[in-house]
Structures are given as structure tokens and as C-alpha cells.
Design a protein around this motif. Structure first.
Motif, PDB file in Angstrom:
ATOM      1  N   GLY A   1      62.690-150.512  43.016  1.00  0.00           N
ATOM      2  CA  GLY A   1      63.310-149.218  42.765  1.00  0.00           C
ATOM      3  C   GLY A   1      63.370-148.366  44.023  1.00  0.00           C
ATOM      4  O   GLY A   1      62.801-148.697  45.064  1.00  0.00           O
TER       5      GLY A   1
ATOM      6  N   TYR B   1      72.241-145.581  33.514  1.00  0.00           N
ATOM      7  CA  TYR B   1      71.620-146.226  34.672  1.00  0.00           C
ATOM      8  C   TYR B   1      70.138-145.871  34.645  1.00  0.00           C
ATOM      9  O   TYR B   1      69.770-144.689  34.666  1.00  0.00           O
ATOM     10  CB  TYR B   1      72.269-145.735  35.957  1.00  0.00           C
TER      11      TYR B   1
ATOM     12  N   ASN C   1      72.332-150.947  45.281  1.00  0.00           N
ATOM     13  CA  ASN C   1      72.182-149.779  44.423  1.00  0.00           C
ATOM     14  C   ASN C   1      73.514-149.361  43.823  1.00  0.00           C
ATOM     15  O   ASN C   1      74.586-149.680  44.351  1.00  0.00           O
ATOM     16  CB  ASN C   1      71.593-148.606  45.222  1.00  0.00           C
TER      17      ASN C   1
ATOM     18  N   MET D   1      73.070-140.052  35.884  1.00  0.00           N
ATOM     19  CA  MET D   1      72.569-141.406  35.624  1.00  0.00           C
ATOM     20  C   MET D   1      72.422-141.645  34.127  1.00  0.00           C
ATOM     21  O   MET D   1      72.724-142.733  33.627  1.00  0.00           O
ATOM     22  CB  MET D   1      71.221-141.614  36.321  1.00  0.00           C
TER      23      MET D   1
ATOM     24  N   HIS E   1      66.471-144.779  35.076  1.00  0.00           N
ATOM     25  CA  HIS E   1      65.862-143.861  36.036  1.00  0.00           C
ATOM     26  C   HIS E   1      64.684-143.154  35.371  1.00  0.00           C
ATOM     27  O   HIS E   1      64.545-143.170  34.140  1.00  0.00           O
ATOM     28  CB  HIS E   1      66.881-142.821  36.508  1.00  0.00           C
TER      29      HIS E   1
ATOM     30  N   ALA F   1      70.007-137.063  37.894  1.00  0.00           N
ATOM     31  CA  ALA F   1      69.388-137.720  36.744  1.00  0.00           C
ATOM     32  C   ALA F   1      70.282-137.588  35.510  1.00  0.00           C
ATOM     33  O   ALA F   1      70.427-138.545  34.723  1.00  0.00           O
ATOM     34  CB  ALA F   1      68.017-137.133  36.479  1.00  0.00           C
TER      35      ALA F   1
ATOM     36  N   LEU G   1      62.832-138.679  41.772  1.00  0.00           N
ATOM     37  CA  LEU G   1      63.752-139.416  40.925  1.00  0.00           C
ATOM     38  C   LEU G   1      63.679-140.890  41.311  1.00  0.00           C
ATOM     39  O   LEU G   1      63.990-141.255  42.443  1.00  0.00           O
ATOM     40  CB  LEU G   1      65.179-138.904  41.096  1.00  0.00           C
TER      41      LEU G   1
ATOM     42  N   THR H   1      73.116-146.085  42.787  1.00  0.00           N
ATOM     43  CA  THR H   1      72.614-144.716  42.817  1.00  0.00           C
ATOM     44  C   THR H   1      73.541-143.789  43.593  1.00  0.00           C
ATOM     45  O   THR H   1      73.712-142.622  43.228  1.00  0.00           O
ATOM     46  CB  THR H   1      71.208-144.697  43.458  1.00  0.00           C
TER      47      THR H   1
ATOM     48  N   ALA I   1      65.079-144.531  40.799  1.00  0.00           N
ATOM     49  CA  ALA I   1      66.146-145.405  40.315  1.00  0.00           C
ATOM     50  C   ALA I   1      65.524-146.790  40.135  1.00  0.00           C
ATOM     51  O   ALA I   1      65.287-147.514  41.104  1.00  0.00           O
ATOM     52  CB  ALA I   1      67.307-145.441  41.295  1.00  0.00           C
TER      53      ALA I   1
END
Length: 209
Positions: free
Chosen positions: A90, A118, A51, A113, A120, A110, A144, A53, A146
């Protein structure tokens, strides 16, 4: 036992095998030695969440992780996801409900991102339930997703790299512990293992802790 190598890589985890494979693709004679079994240490005990994230604070570090994930996807496209051990579709984080402070936190993540491009998606409770029908989401829950996060069967990935390394003429030696290095005038001339010495002028240490 191979008595000479252009490069010796010490350590049979994901870093060692990835490094050995990348080197072998460039032509040198690579020998990888592992004191135990492949993926028998940190790699075999890792959660292996792929990730970017959780790396949002530093944009360069985030992009480095995202680039690594893209490389796994390239390998999966070329060789098959099951063969390299890449799985998942994800990662989802969610709030306890619409009044939870977590909602604002997820929205802030978010937004970050989005800044970093990225992939999402923000999800409402209905969408969360469609993706995870066995979870009882609170009313007003926000999620959320990813999209590109994955998980890796790390031992399978290591075995894939070992297979590719051998196909390129490299050697993998398990249960072969490095016990010393030999030098002359400050330069590496070889490694000593519990199965005998090996001449080399270059070595990579990827033996973990």
C-alpha cells in the motif's frame, strides 16, 4: 537468427515483453528483438509505482489502472510475488497536522476513492506511527492508506515475461537493432536488423522514445 516470424515485437521493455507474451499465448510464432538489453531503457529507469491513486479525475482511466494492478496480483498468485517482482503493501499520504489544509484534501481524495470503490483507509496519528515507526508525525496528523498500491521491480518482471515467452516457443533477441522495414504494395513483408533480415507480416513497435 530466426528468419521468419508470425509477429515481430520491437522493444524489450515492459510493454514489449507483456505484449509479446500475450500474443504468444494465442499461438503465433513471436520473435522479440531489442537493440540493447532487456529493460535497458525507460523500463529499467522507472519508479514503477503501480497505482490508481493518482488517476481519480477520470473514472474510466482509474478503472483501467485498477484492472492492470489486479492483473499483476493474479500473476503473483500464480507464479509468486518475488518471481514477477511485485512488492509493497500500500501507499500512505499524510497531512502535516490537524490544522493543515492537507487534511481536507486527503478527506476529499478518500471520498473519491469511496465513489470508485478503490480500497483505502483513513488513519489517525497513532495508526500512522504503527505503520511507519521511523517517521515523526505531527500531532493531529491524518493519513490515507491506498491498500492495493504496489511497486514493481520492472527488470525482474521483464525477465519473467521473457522466460515465459521462451517457454511458449517464442524467441528473445537482445543486442539486435531493427534498422528498417520491408514492404511490398504497402504491406509489411519483413524487418531488417543488424543481425540479418526476418520475414514477417506483422510487427508491434514498443521501442519507447
Amino acid at each position: 537468427m530466426t528468419d521468419r516470424a508470425d509477429i515481430v515485437v520491437v522493444g524489450g521493455g515492459s510493454i514489449g515483453l507483456s505484449t509479446a507474451l500475450a500474443l504468444a499465448r494465442r499461438g503465433p510464432r513471436v520473435v522479440l528483438v531489442e537493440g540493447g538489453t532487456l529493460a535497458g531503457g525507460t523500463t529499467g529507469n522507472s519508479f514503477s509505482w503501480l497505482n490508481a491513486t493518482t488517476k481519480l479525475d477520470d473514472a474510466d482511466y482509474h478503472r483501467l489502472n485498477a484492472a492492470g494492478m489486479a492483473r499483476y496480483r493474479d500473476l503473483a498468485a500464480a507464479h509468486g510475488s518475488d518471481r514477477i517482482g511485485l512488492h509493497g503493501h500500500g501507499n500512505i499520504d499524510w497531512s502535516d497536522g490537524e490544522n493543515s489544509s492537507q487534511v481536507g484534501d486527503l478527506q476529499a481524495v478518500a471520498a473519491r476513492m469511496r465513489e470508485l470503490d478503490y480500497r483505502h483507509e483513513l488513519l489517525d496519528r497513532r495508526q500512522l506511527a504503527e505503520l511507519e515507526p521511523n517517521v515523526a508525525f505531527a500531532d493531529g496528523a491524518v493519513g490515507l492508506l491506498a491498500v492495493d498500491d504496489r511497486w514493481l521491480d520492472a527488470p525482474r518482471y521483464v525477465r519473467f515475461c521473457a522466460e515465459r515467452l521462451r517457454a511458449l516457443g517464442g524467441t528473445v533477441r537482445e543486442n539486435c537493432a531493427v534498422t528498417a522495414f520491408r514492404t511490398e504494395a504497402g504491406r509489411l513483408t519483413g524487418v531488417v536488423t543488424d543481425r540479418g533480415p526476418m520475414a514477417t507480416g506483422q510487427a508491434v513497435l514498443a521501442a519507447g522514445p
